[in-house]
Design a protein around this motif. Structure first.
Motif, mmCIF file in Angstrom:
data_model
loop_
_atom_site.group_PDB
_atom_site.id
_atom_site.type_symbol
_atom_site.label_atom_id
_atom_site.label_comp_id
_atom_site.label_asym_id
_atom_site.label_seq_id
_atom_site.Cartn_x
_atom_site.Cartn_y
_atom_site.Cartn_z
ATOM 1 N N TRP A 139 -1.954 8.061 4.199
ATOM 2 C CA TRP A 139 -0.571 7.569 4.309
ATOM 3 C C TRP A 139 -0.598 6.051 4.509
ATOM 4 C CZ3 TRP A 139 3.503 9.389 8.515
ATOM 5 C CH2 TRP A 139 4.757 8.938 8.120
ATOM 6 N N ILE A 140 -0.141 5.344 3.489
ATOM 7 C CA ILE A 140 -0.166 3.879 3.489
ATOM 8 C C ILE A 140 1.216 3.349 3.881
ATOM 9 C CG2 ILE A 140 -0.766 1.836 2.095
ATOM 10 C CD1 ILE A 140 -2.969 3.963 2.031
ATOM 11 N N HIS A 141 1.248 2.291 4.663
ATOM 12 C CA HIS A 141 2.524 1.756 5.138
ATOM 13 C C HIS A 141 2.790 0.332 4.685
ATOM 14 C CE1 HIS A 141 3.669 4.974 7.905
ATOM 15 N NE2 HIS A 141 2.373 5.227 7.863
ATOM 16 N N ASP A 142 3.936 0.162 4.079
ATOM 17 C CA ASP A 142 4.675 -1.096 3.957
ATOM 18 C C ASP A 142 4.171 -2.098 2.918
ATOM 19 O OD1 ASP A 142 7.066 -2.048 4.633
ATOM 20 O OD2 ASP A 142 6.553 -2.723 6.632
ATOM 21 N N TYR A 143 4.981 -3.154 2.807
ATOM 22 C CA TYR A 143 4.902 -4.065 1.669
ATOM 23 C C TYR A 143 3.625 -4.890 1.623
ATOM 24 C CZ TYR A 143 6.412 -7.518 5.149
ATOM 25 O OH TYR A 143 6.480 -8.318 6.250
ATOM 26 N N PHE A 148 -2.417 -0.685 -2.658
ATOM 27 C CA PHE A 148 -3.579 -0.110 -1.973
ATOM 28 C C PHE A 148 -4.081 1.167 -2.665
ATOM 29 C CE2 PHE A 148 -6.131 1.739 1.362
ATOM 30 C CZ PHE A 148 -6.676 0.632 1.993
ATOM 31 N N ALA A 149 -3.165 2.033 -3.088
ATOM 32 C CA ALA A 149 -3.607 3.299 -3.714
ATOM 33 C C ALA A 149 -4.329 3.006 -5.020
ATOM 34 C CB ALA A 149 -2.423 4.224 -3.957
ATOM 35 N N GLU A 150 -3.801 2.043 -5.780
ATOM 36 C CA GLU A 150 -4.463 1.720 -7.052
ATOM 37 C C GLU A 150 -5.890 1.237 -6.786
ATOM 38 O OE1 GLU A 150 -3.196 -1.774 -9.455
ATOM 39 O OE2 GLU A 150 -2.861 -0.267 -11.001
ATOM 40 N N ALA A 151 -6.029 0.414 -5.738
ATOM 41 C CA ALA A 151 -7.369 -0.073 -5.396
ATOM 42 C C ALA A 151 -8.269 1.091 -4.952
ATOM 43 C CB ALA A 151 -7.271 -1.140 -4.308
ATOM 44 N N HIS A 166 8.903 0.337 4.549
ATOM 45 C CA HIS A 166 9.776 0.181 5.722
ATOM 46 C C HIS A 166 10.931 -0.774 5.453
ATOM 47 C CE1 HIS A 166 7.184 2.255 8.787
ATOM 48 N NE2 HIS A 166 6.332 2.134 7.783
ATOM 49 N N ILE A 167 10.809 -1.600 4.429
ATOM 50 C CA ILE A 167 11.857 -2.590 4.137
ATOM 51 C C ILE A 167 12.665 -2.105 2.920
ATOM 52 C CG2 ILE A 167 10.421 -4.418 5.131
ATOM 53 C CD1 ILE A 167 9.858 -5.453 2.314
ATOM 54 N N PRO A 168 13.777 -2.754 2.590
ATOM 55 C CA PRO A 168 14.573 -2.259 1.460
ATOM 56 C C PRO A 168 13.821 -2.428 0.143
ATOM 57 C CG PRO A 168 15.784 -3.939 2.739
ATOM 58 C CD PRO A 168 14.383 -3.949 3.224
ATOM 59 N N PHE A 169 14.165 -1.587 -0.838
ATOM 60 C CA PHE A 169 13.688 -1.820 -2.203
ATOM 61 C C PHE A 169 14.771 -2.633 -2.917
ATOM 62 C CE2 PHE A 169 12.548 -1.121 -6.578
ATOM 63 C CZ PHE A 169 11.159 -1.196 -6.521
ATOM 64 N N LEU A 193 3.335 10.230 -3.538
ATOM 65 C CA LEU A 193 4.658 10.291 -2.908
ATOM 66 C C LEU A 193 5.043 8.889 -2.469
ATOM 67 C CD1 LEU A 193 7.024 11.885 -1.578
ATOM 68 C CD2 LEU A 193 5.580 12.130 0.454
ATOM 69 N N LEU A 194 6.272 8.471 -2.840
ATOM 70 C CA LEU A 194 6.818 7.200 -2.356
ATOM 71 C C LEU A 194 7.991 7.523 -1.442
ATOM 72 C CD1 LEU A 194 7.121 4.848 -5.483
ATOM 73 C CD2 LEU A 194 5.335 4.866 -3.737
ATOM 74 N N GLY A 195 7.913 7.046 -0.204
ATOM 75 C CA GLY A 195 9.006 7.262 0.746
ATOM 76 C C GLY A 195 9.783 5.979 0.950
ATOM 77 N N PHE A 196 11.120 6.095 0.964
ATOM 78 C CA PHE A 196 12.001 4.946 1.196
ATOM 79 C C PHE A 196 12.912 5.257 2.380
ATOM 80 C CE2 PHE A 196 10.856 4.952 -3.278
ATOM 81 C CZ PHE A 196 10.525 3.636 -3.510
#
Ligand code: ADP
Length: 481
Positions: A139-143, A148-151, A166-169, A193-196
């Protein structure tokens, strides 16, 4: 337990959390809501928390330092000064942060910052990769960590990987101003999974994926670049029960006594923010001035207590806002202050959570007016800290993600000083019964959607992406499709 977990045999996979900063459990209370929520999940199922140590060193080690804290393993890396300047101060905080908060005028586009950002993401992912186990949920967090997942996938990671922003899109027009938006959008499709924070953020992401990349939509899934992911809203919550208890702790009571003025008619309005141009603090001061102009009964009676510690002090735009605030507060106090009263009290340093809880409870009005905010946890903390028998009133910006859930607050536009002033006057004279009703409704929402519910719903959704028998959206098989 969720159906997905039951389906998977009730076994919870190990959780690997990745965020820009790793906070040791000892300092978690100071680390804020995210640290507490992550640590609870890690404690419950055992797991690894990986990220930057918060330290700068001349020659950072390429292997992470590992420490055990009960069932939790903390793995951290130092950054060099050049890495920190480009990745954190540069691309993350001088480009992505303003752009995602619709401040294109403040965004600095520097190719060296972008290169440094990508390099640090790759270096961190390369260091995490040997620590991963096959069944981990990552589970990766924030801008700071968009690619990170691609890496990790470049290292041939096949685990299920989720990301929470955590910030707006931003709206597509804003995102596409970024010279590297194609690469960054493509990199998001390495997640499962992308969470907003809100449905509006999900919608903006989907619009951008469709308009710019011809993405296909089906239910919650979005397919582009030959990969499919799930994009959903998971509005972040606080541990409302715990915060309510904090507000009646001895330290909070002490603070309550110092702030609450028992004289009838005296009102403290509280603002609590990191000193950041997205928080609308100058506009808030101007609304305070409008209140004093329009309603003379506020003179000598109403005080705005603004607590705003410096943040990101190395970034030039943050130095400028500090000066601006001191100037406006000085101007308003100069015009209206009396010998024993000043309309604005401005404190430029952080306070402990117990102290804050006591101050929230002592303040008749919570004024939370960001110009743009992913969620805004201060709004939630203010409500949780109130005395249900005699609660204060929340005045909340419509541009905070929290406004989509907290409909029983007085919702305002932070750009409309007159409307904010009128809402403050309404809050001052709001009858007890209405205050109680609004508070009860807000508190119910906070308890229903607390930090635990946020975390579990995200991890359940990630688990569903990988439940046996279902094709995982960003698995190598789907990617090759
Ligand atoms: P952001 O994440 O953009 O700073 P949020 O409102 O979502 O905004 O979260 C801010 C967190 O930081 C809250 O938990 C709040 O209690 C804490 N915080 C803000 N200002 C202060 C302060 N002056 N002292 C201590 N904690 C603070």
């Amino acid at each position: 337990m969720s159906p997905a977990l039951r389906k998977a045999g009730g076994q919870r996979p190990r959780l690997v959390a990745v965020s820009n900063r790793v906070v040791h459990p000892r300092g978690a209370a100071r680390g804020g809501g995210l640290a507490v929520a992550l640590l609870d999940a890690l404690r419950e199922r055992g797991g690894l928390w990986f990220g930057w140590s918060g330290q700068i060193s001349d020659q950072p080690d390429s292997r992470p330092a590992v420490a055990e804290a009960g069932p939790i393993r903390l793995a951290t890396l130092d950054l060099s000064q050049a890495e920190h300047d480009a990745y954190y101060n540069g691309f993350a905080n001088r480009c992505l942060w303003p752009l995602f908060h619709l401040r294109l005028d403040l965004a600095a586009f520097d190719p060296q910052h972008y290169d440094g950002y990508m390099r640090v993401n790759r270096r961190l992912a390369g260091a995490l990769w040997p620590l991963l186990q096959d069944e981990d949920q990552v589970w990766i967090h924030d801008y700071h960590l968009l690619p990170f997942a691609e890496a990790l996938r470049e290292q041939r990671a096949r685990q299920q990987i989720g990301f929470f922003l955590h910030i707006p899109f931003p709206v597509p027009e804003m995102l596409t101003a970024l010279p590297h938006y194609r690469e960054l959008m493509r990199s998001l499709f390495s997640y499962d999974l992308l969470g907003f924070q809100t449905e509006d953020d999900v919608q903006r992401f989907r619009d951008c994926a469709v308009r710019e990349f011809g993405a296909q939509l089906r239910g919650d899934s979005v397919t582009a670049f030959g990969r499919r992911l799930v994009a959903k809203a998971f509005p972040i919550g606080i541990d409302a029960r715990e915060f309510a208890q904090l507000a009646t702790s001895p330290a909070a009571r002490l603070e309550f006594q110092r702030v609450r003025d028992p004289r009838p008619g005296r009102t403290v309005i509280v603002g609590v923010d990191r000193l950041d141009y997205t928080k609308g603090i100058p506009e808030r001061f101007q609304a305070m001035e409008r209140l004093l102009e329009r309603y003379p009964d506020t003179h000598g009676q109403v005080e705005l207590l603004q607590i705003a510690p410096t943040s990101r002090g190395e970034v030039p735009e943050y130095m400028a806002i500090r000066e601006q605030l001191e100037r406006i507060a000085g101007h308003i106090n100069g015009l209206y202050a009396q010998l024993d009263w000043a309309p604005i009290r401005y404190i430029n340093r952080p306070l402990g959570r117990r102290q804050l809880a006591g101050i929230y409870r002592a303040s008749r009005i919570g004024l939370v007016t960001p110009l743009r905010d992913g969620m805004n946890l201060v709004a939630k903390e203010y409500v949780a800290a109130q005395d249900p028998a005699d609660p204060g009133v929340l005045v909340l910006s419509r541009f905070a993600g929290a406004a989509q859930q907290m409909r029983a607050a007085l919702i305002v536009s932070p750009y409309d000083a007159t409307a904010v002033a009128d809402a403050l006057q309404t809050a001052r004279y709001m009858p007890l019964e209405e205050r109680r009703n609004r508070h009860a409704e807000l508190m119910q929402g906070l308890l229903r959607n607390d930090a635990g519910a946020w975390r579990e719903s995200f991890l359940d959704a990630l688990q569903r992406c990988s439940a046996p028998g279902e094709e995982s959206p960003a698995s190598p098989r789907a990617q090759a499709a």
